[in-house]
Design a protein around this motif. Structure first.
Motif, PDB file in Angstrom:
ATOM      1  N   ALA A  40     -18.739  43.138 -38.813  1.00 37.95           N
ATOM      2  CA  ALA A  40     -17.317  42.999 -39.141  1.00 37.95           C
ATOM      3  C   ALA A  40     -16.573  42.368 -37.961  1.00 37.95           C
ATOM      4  N   PRO A  41     -15.511  41.645 -38.247  1.00 40.33           N
ATOM      5  CA  PRO A  41     -14.759  40.962 -37.186  1.00 40.33           C
ATOM      6  C   PRO A  41     -14.304  41.887 -36.058  1.00 40.33           C
ATOM      7  N   GLU A  42     -13.998  43.126 -36.372  1.00 32.71           N
ATOM      8  CA  GLU A  42     -13.528  44.049 -35.333  1.00 32.71           C
ATOM      9  C   GLU A  42     -14.643  44.443 -34.353  1.00 32.71           C
ATOM     10  N   LEU A  43     -15.903  44.131 -34.682  1.00 34.70           N
ATOM     11  CA  LEU A  43     -17.026  44.421 -33.790  1.00 34.70           C
ATOM     12  C   LEU A  43     -17.440  43.223 -32.941  1.00 34.70           C
ATOM     13  N   LEU A  44     -16.808  42.093 -33.153  1.00 28.91           N
ATOM     14  CA  LEU A  44     -17.194  40.853 -32.480  1.00 28.91           C
ATOM     15  C   LEU A  44     -17.118  40.954 -30.955  1.00 28.91           C
ATOM     16  N   ASP A  45     -16.086  41.568 -30.426  1.00 28.53           N
ATOM     17  CA  ASP A  45     -15.975  41.709 -28.972  1.00 28.53           C
ATOM     18  C   ASP A  45     -17.114  42.555 -28.413  1.00 28.53           C
ATOM     19  N   ASP A  46     -17.493  43.605 -29.135  1.00 30.28           N
ATOM     20  CA  ASP A  46     -18.613  44.440 -28.701  1.00 30.28           C
ATOM     21  C   ASP A  46     -19.919  43.645 -28.702  1.00 30.28           C
TER      22      ASP A  46
END
Length: 64
Positions: A40-46
């Motif tokens: 998911a996009p919200e996990l991209l930084d991780d």
């Protein structure tokens, strides 16, 4: 973005799991396992952090 993992390059440091536990896990030998190749996009930084800290350079982010 798609995550690619070259498990044969993995040195079992576990840094990917620490950076992105919703995307990576480790098998009984400590080798990385990809749980989600299109996170998911919200996990991209991780995931970007996991790519950066992987000592074996076994993780890549690629455009689909």
């Amino acid at each position: 973005m798609k995550v690619e993992l070259e498990a044969d390059k993995c040195v079992a440091s576990g840094q990917c799991v620490l950076a992105a536990m919703d995307v990576f896990d480790q098998d009984d030998d400590g080798i990385a396992i990809l749980l989600e190749d299109t996170p998911a996009p919200e996990l991209l930084d991780d995931v970007k952090e996991a790519v950066a800290v992987c000592p074996a350079a076994a993780i890549r982010l690629v455009d689909r």
